[in-house]
Design a protein around this motif. Structure first.
Motif, PDB file in Angstrom:
ATOM      1  N   ASP A 210       0.879  -1.174   0.000  1.00 21.81           N
ATOM      2  CA  ASP A 210       0.000   0.000   0.000  1.00 21.81           C
ATOM      3  C   ASP A 210       0.919   1.227   0.000  1.00 21.81           C
ATOM      4  N   PRO A 211       1.050   1.921  -1.153  1.00 17.69           N
ATOM      5  CA  PRO A 211       2.026   3.021  -1.256  1.00 17.69           C
ATOM      6  C   PRO A 211       1.764   4.157  -0.271  1.00 17.69           C
ATOM      7  N   ARG A 212       0.586   4.153   0.368  1.00 19.43           N
ATOM      8  CA  ARG A 212       0.322   5.209   1.355  1.00 19.43           C
ATOM      9  C   ARG A 212       1.297   5.128   2.523  1.00 19.43           C
ATOM     10  N   GLU A 213       1.834   3.912   2.787  1.00 18.10           N
ATOM     11  CA  GLU A 213       2.819   3.806   3.874  1.00 18.10           C
ATOM     12  C   GLU A 213       4.073   4.619   3.552  1.00 18.10           C
ATOM     13  N   GLY A 217       4.901   9.664   4.835  1.00 19.21           N
ATOM     14  CA  GLY A 217       6.099  10.311   5.396  1.00 19.21           C
ATOM     15  C   GLY A 217       6.524   9.727   6.737  1.00 19.21           C
ATOM     16  N   ASN A 218       5.743   8.794   7.302  1.00 25.05           N
ATOM     17  CA  ASN A 218       6.072   8.275   8.637  1.00 25.05           C
ATOM     18  C   ASN A 218       7.398   7.526   8.670  1.00 25.05           C
ATOM     19  N   GLU A 243       4.973  16.439   6.375  1.00 29.77           N
ATOM     20  CA  GLU A 243       4.040  16.746   5.273  1.00 29.77           C
ATOM     21  C   GLU A 243       3.581  15.407   4.687  1.00 29.77           C
ATOM     22  N   ASN A 244       2.348  15.062   5.019  1.00 34.07           N
ATOM     23  CA  ASN A 244       1.768  13.815   4.511  1.00 34.07           C
ATOM     24  C   ASN A 244       1.345  14.066   3.059  1.00 34.07           C
ATOM     25  N   LEU A 245       1.842  13.242   2.131  1.00 33.45           N
ATOM     26  CA  LEU A 245       1.572  13.488   0.706  1.00 33.45           C
ATOM     27  C   LEU A 245       0.232  12.908   0.237  1.00 33.45           C
ATOM     28  N   ILE A 246      -0.494  12.282   1.167  1.00 34.30           N
ATOM     29  CA  ILE A 246      -1.792  11.702   0.775  1.00 34.30           C
ATOM     30  C   ILE A 246      -2.892  12.708   1.106  1.00 34.30           C
ATOM     31  N   PHE A 258      -7.700   2.989  -3.096  1.00 28.62           N
ATOM     32  CA  PHE A 258      -6.673   4.029  -3.248  1.00 28.62           C
ATOM     33  C   PHE A 258      -5.929   3.851  -4.579  1.00 28.62           C
ATOM     34  N   LEU A 259      -5.523   2.596  -4.851  1.00 27.96           N
ATOM     35  CA  LEU A 259      -4.763   2.349  -6.086  1.00 27.96           C
ATOM     36  C   LEU A 259      -5.581   2.667  -7.334  1.00 27.96           C
TER      37      LEU A 259
END
Ligand SMILES: NC(=O)c1ccc[n+]([C@@H]2O[C@H](COP(=O)([O-])OP(=O)(O)OC[C@H]3O[C@@H](n4cnc5c(N)ncnc54)[C@H](OP(=O)(O)O)[C@@H]3O)[C@@H](O)[C@H]2O)c1
Length: 362
Positions: A210-213, A217-218, A243-246, A258-259
């Protein structure tokens, strides 16, 4: 001279752990002959099973694990190692587990040094961080974790050596994530939508499933926190400005949804790209700055625009790049660059920690 005997219990035989065993088996004979150190992997485990047997010379250790591993229980491991005789015991945490670190205390008290590829122990709250170091000191044991930042690159060791020798580190800045390095290096070079680059990165296996990980930015923030704590700063994870890119409305919900909606990210990233000065490129950067002699430093993780000719601007592929600014080096930082992720370089970094411990402390 007596041959040193090192016994290793490896927790986690996924990408990194299994590559480590393969690398070790190839190098083993040479280590015995050239360095007079005999290393044995006396137990290996995944999250459910453990094999209590030396696999150091097993040609098909995966098959032996399948056939003979038993249900995994820490007490079994501790009883088993107390029957073996060696100069040093090492537990390797090659898990991606958030709970495994709760075993560290018992392992240390039972005579283990710890080597970890897992970042969790260094990024929990500062009380845990200090308590772990106290247990290590009381038991005269070491905790090595070079691969926590930049995989096999010698980043933590370099920073620790500079700091311990009295060099004042004034700033650490860099691209810490192989996946985000690739994404923004490609996005800056090519005239294609952001979603297409992100999909390609996911298809090549550079991002987490899951690219959100990656995009949250965590992971970059955890690495920056680990470096801050190497400088004796007492920062907590919550102190980091990330800065969270999602986009907010896409942070929850399942991975497939999401994908399937990646093209909705395109407009805002294109806008950020177009708004830059000429000759600039986007990079997702971790920055530790401010007065680093205070109890806490400033930690920021964000998308920034940098000149293309700068070190950060000329990054390529999935490389990580860390700039270390110190008083002696002045405005010209020390730069460490290279593959910042991948099972092979990470396992090699863990192997480096094993050899460091075996040679200097056994
Ligand atoms: N891959 C990289 O490029 C890289 C770079 C730097 C650092 N790291 C770190 O290295 C660690 C391992 O990464 P990986 O890519 O090898 O992960 P992985 O392929 O997911 O493997 C994780 C392994 O840990 C086992 N495990 C999980 N919980 C456990 C527990 N409580 N006790 C014992 N074993 C447990 C898993 O067993 P099951 O199969 O039963 O779940 C699996 O064998 C992670 O912390 C990662 O962040 C990775």
């Amino acid at each position: 001279m007596k041959t040193k005997k090192i016994h290793i219990v490896l927790f986690g035989i996924g990408n990194v752990g299994s590559t480590l065993i393969d690398q070790f088996q190839k190098a083993n004979q040479q280590i015995v002959e050239q360095q007079d150190i005999q290393i044995e992997f006396i137990a290996i485990s995944n999250s459910k099973k453990i094999l209590l047997a030396d696999i150091s010379r097993e040609e098909d250790w995966r098959q032996t694990f399948e056939a003979s591993a038993i249900t995994y229980d820490l007490e079994n491991v501790l009883n088993y190692v107390s029957l073996t005789h060696c100069d040093q015991l090492i537990a390797i945490d090659a898990t991606a587990s958030t709970s495994f670190v709760q075993y560290y205390d018992r392992l240390i008290q039972h005579g283990f040094h710890i080597i970890s590829a897992n970042k969790i122990a260094n990024t929990l709250d500062f009380d845990f961080y200090n308590a772990l170091r106290k247990t290590l000191k009381e038991n005269k044991k070491l905790f090595l974790y070079e691969t926590n930042v930049g995989a096999g690159l010698p980043i933590i060791d370099t920073i620790r050596n500079l700091h311990d020798s009295g060099e004042n580190i004034t700033r650490i800045r860099g691209v810490f994530s192989g996946s985000l390095s690739y994404i923004f290096n490609q996005f800056s070079n090519e005239d294609v939508p952001f979603s297409r680059i992100l999909k390609a990165a996911a298809d090549k296996g550079y991002t987490e499933p899951d690219p959100r990980e990656d995009l949250s930015g965590n992971d970059v923030a955890r690495k920056l926190l680990i470096l801050a704590r190497e400088l004796d700063l007492q920062n907590e994870f919550d102190d980091i400005d990330i800065e969270n890119l999602i986009p907010v409305d896409k942070r929850t919900g399942n991975k497939e949804a999401f994908l399937n909606s990646l093209t909705e990210l395109d407009a805002s990233f294109q806008e950020a790209k177009n708004a830059q000065e000429k000759g600039h490129v986007l990079r997702y950067v971790g920055d530790l700055y401010g007065d680093l002699f205070q109890p806490k430093g400033n930690l920021k993780v964000s998308l920034v625009s940098v000149p293309q000719e700068s070190s950060l601007g000329s990054l390529k592929g999935t490389d990580a790049l860390i700039e270390i600014f110190t008083e002696s080096y002045g405005d010209q930082p020390m730069v460490i660059q290279g593959a910042g992720a991948g099972a092979s370089v990470t396992a090699r970094g863990v192997f480096g920690d094993i050899m460091r411990l075996a040679k200097n402390h056994a």
